[in-house]
Design a protein around this motif. Structure first.
Motif, mmCIF file in Angstrom:
data_model
loop_
_atom_site.group_PDB
_atom_site.id
_atom_site.type_symbol
_atom_site.label_atom_id
_atom_site.label_comp_id
_atom_site.label_asym_id
_atom_site.label_seq_id
_atom_site.Cartn_x
_atom_site.Cartn_y
_atom_site.Cartn_z
ATOM 1 N N LEU A 19 0.829 -1.209 0.000
ATOM 2 C CA LEU A 19 0.000 0.000 0.000
ATOM 3 C C LEU A 19 0.865 1.262 0.000
ATOM 4 C CD1 LEU A 19 -2.816 -1.010 2.530
ATOM 5 C CD2 LEU A 19 -3.125 -0.527 0.092
ATOM 6 N N ALA A 20 1.949 1.216 0.776
ATOM 7 C CA ALA A 20 2.868 2.354 0.808
ATOM 8 C C ALA A 20 3.532 2.559 -0.552
ATOM 9 C CB ALA A 20 3.923 2.142 1.893
ATOM 10 N N VAL A 21 3.872 1.451 -1.216
ATOM 11 C CA VAL A 21 4.479 1.536 -2.542
ATOM 12 C C VAL A 21 3.507 2.164 -3.541
ATOM 13 C CG1 VAL A 21 5.345 0.184 -4.500
ATOM 14 C CG2 VAL A 21 6.065 -0.379 -2.175
ATOM 15 N N VAL A 22 2.258 1.726 -3.513
ATOM 16 C CA VAL A 22 1.256 2.266 -4.430
ATOM 17 C C VAL A 22 1.040 3.762 -4.177
ATOM 18 C CG1 VAL A 22 -1.187 2.209 -5.055
ATOM 19 C CG2 VAL A 22 0.081 0.080 -4.777
ATOM 20 N N GLU A 23 1.017 4.169 -2.903
ATOM 21 C CA GLU A 23 0.828 5.581 -2.582
ATOM 22 C C GLU A 23 1.995 6.418 -3.113
ATOM 23 O OE1 GLU A 23 0.050 8.438 1.356
ATOM 24 O OE2 GLU A 23 0.283 6.262 1.564
ATOM 25 N N LEU B 268 -0.335 -4.943 -6.026
ATOM 26 C CA LEU B 268 -1.172 -4.745 -4.838
ATOM 27 C C LEU B 268 -2.336 -5.736 -4.830
ATOM 28 C CD1 LEU B 268 -2.006 -3.168 -2.309
ATOM 29 C CD2 LEU B 268 -3.227 -1.576 -3.814
ATOM 30 N N SER B 269 -2.952 -5.967 -5.983
ATOM 31 C CA SER B 269 -4.065 -6.929 -6.067
ATOM 32 C C SER B 269 -3.601 -8.326 -5.707
ATOM 33 C CB SER B 269 -4.660 -6.905 -7.476
ATOM 34 O OG SER B 269 -5.218 -5.641 -7.765
ATOM 35 N N ARG B 270 -2.415 -8.714 -6.223
ATOM 36 C CA ARG B 270 -1.872 -10.042 -5.892
ATOM 37 C C ARG B 270 -1.624 -10.159 -4.384
ATOM 38 N NH1 ARG B 270 1.744 -9.296 -10.634
ATOM 39 N NH2 ARG B 270 0.905 -10.498 -12.386
ATOM 40 N N THR B 271 -1.104 -9.093 -3.788
ATOM 41 C CA THR B 271 -0.836 -9.113 -2.349
ATOM 42 C C THR B 271 -2.134 -9.219 -1.550
ATOM 43 O OG1 THR B 271 1.119 -7.725 -2.700
ATOM 44 C CG2 THR B 271 0.265 -7.863 -0.456
ATOM 45 N N GLU B 272 -3.180 -8.524 -2.026
ATOM 46 C CA GLU B 272 -4.479 -8.582 -1.349
ATOM 47 C C GLU B 272 -5.076 -9.981 -1.422
ATOM 48 O OE1 GLU B 272 -8.758 -6.168 -1.308
ATOM 49 O OE2 GLU B 272 -7.277 -5.811 -2.894
ATOM 50 N N PHE B 273 -4.984 -10.624 -2.590
ATOM 51 C CA PHE B 273 -5.481 -11.991 -2.731
ATOM 52 C C PHE B 273 -4.702 -12.960 -1.836
ATOM 53 C CE2 PHE B 273 -7.008 -10.730 -7.165
ATOM 54 C CZ PHE B 273 -8.324 -10.629 -6.749
#
Length: 255
Positions: free
Chosen positions: A92-96, A119-124
């Motif tokens: 999330l920090a990377v995406v921000e 981020l989606s892969r990490t969320e899954f």
């Protein structure tokens, strides 16, 4: 002769108590609820806490399986979930950060999409870790057999050290009967059904004890068709703190 004496005695008791009973039916006591329970998973029996004849409270532990491997699996799943949560925070920090660079024009749209995909892969991965943690905790709960209600232990096939297979053709089971509530069962004819339809105040007499009915029910279908015509099953529930063995004779009294 015994039936005549019983009827006469009931009439005298009715006068003595001030209550007249229009009908009396010979009945037998049965369990209100009788169930067979077993494990929803396979494993080795570690401990058996009860024996036939014991009284158990709702939620009491009856039998437990060995849970060493399951406890290890729970700790492993917990660690995996914690790692996934930390990775999710990092991503999330990377995406921000990458979003800020994109807004400033320092990052291409393709690079931003790649970061969002990560981020989606990490969320899954986090969702999978949480589901696995729930699964192994559920298995750990299944490794303990508990009483579903206040009960008497009627029978048990469990022994310490025994391996149980929950999908076996003849699984190992424990038989429980509800404690505190019983049902008196009597056969009544068609004319009695009409008189009982109004849910009258029914009593059950067992020796010198009298119990008030909690609930009564008449079967919709006949259970026998004898010389006197069709007969139906009358079931009358009543409460008793003491043990009453199924098959005990009693009398159902209808005012």
């Amino acid at each position: 002769m015994k039936n005549r004496f019983r009827i006469l005695l009931l009439v005298l008791l009715s006068f003595a108590t001030g209550t007249l009973f229009a009908d009396t039916f010979d009945a037998v006591v049965d369990w209100n609820r009788r169930v067979e329970i077993g494990f929803g998973m396979s494993g080795q029996v570690k401990a058996v806490a009860v024996r036939p004849g014991d009284a158990v409270a709702s939620g009491a532990v009856l039998v437990s399986l060995d849970t060493v491997l399951l406890e290890i699996a729970v700790r492993k799943a917990s660690n995996t979930e914690a790692i996934s949560e930390a990775e999710m925070e990092r991503q999330l920090a990377v995406v921000e950060r990458e979003q800020t660079l994109y807004d400033e024009g320092s990052l291409s749209a393709v690079q931003l999409e790649q970061v969002e995909l990560d981020l989606s892969r990490t969320e899954f991965a986090l969702n999978d870790a949480q589901l696995e943690h729930q699964r192994v905790r559920h298995l750990l709960e299944l490794a303990t057999l508990t009483a579903p209600f206040d009960a008497w232990v009627v029978d048990s096939d469990f022994m310490p050290g025994q391996f149980v297979h929950h999908q076996a053709d003849s699984p190992v089971l424990m038989t429980l009967a509800e404690r505190g509530r019983y049902v008196a069962k009597a056969e009544v004819d068609g004319t009695a059904v009409e008189r009982l339809t109004g849910s009258p105040e029914i009593e059950i007499r067992l020796g010198d004890r009298t119990f008030e009915a909690v609930q009564s029910r008449i079967g919709l279908e006949p259970i026998a068709d004898g010389n006197g015509g069709q007969r139906y099953l009358l079931s009358v529930q009543f409460d008793s703190d003491s043990l009453i063995r199924p098959g005990t004779s009693c009398t159902v009294l209808v005012p």
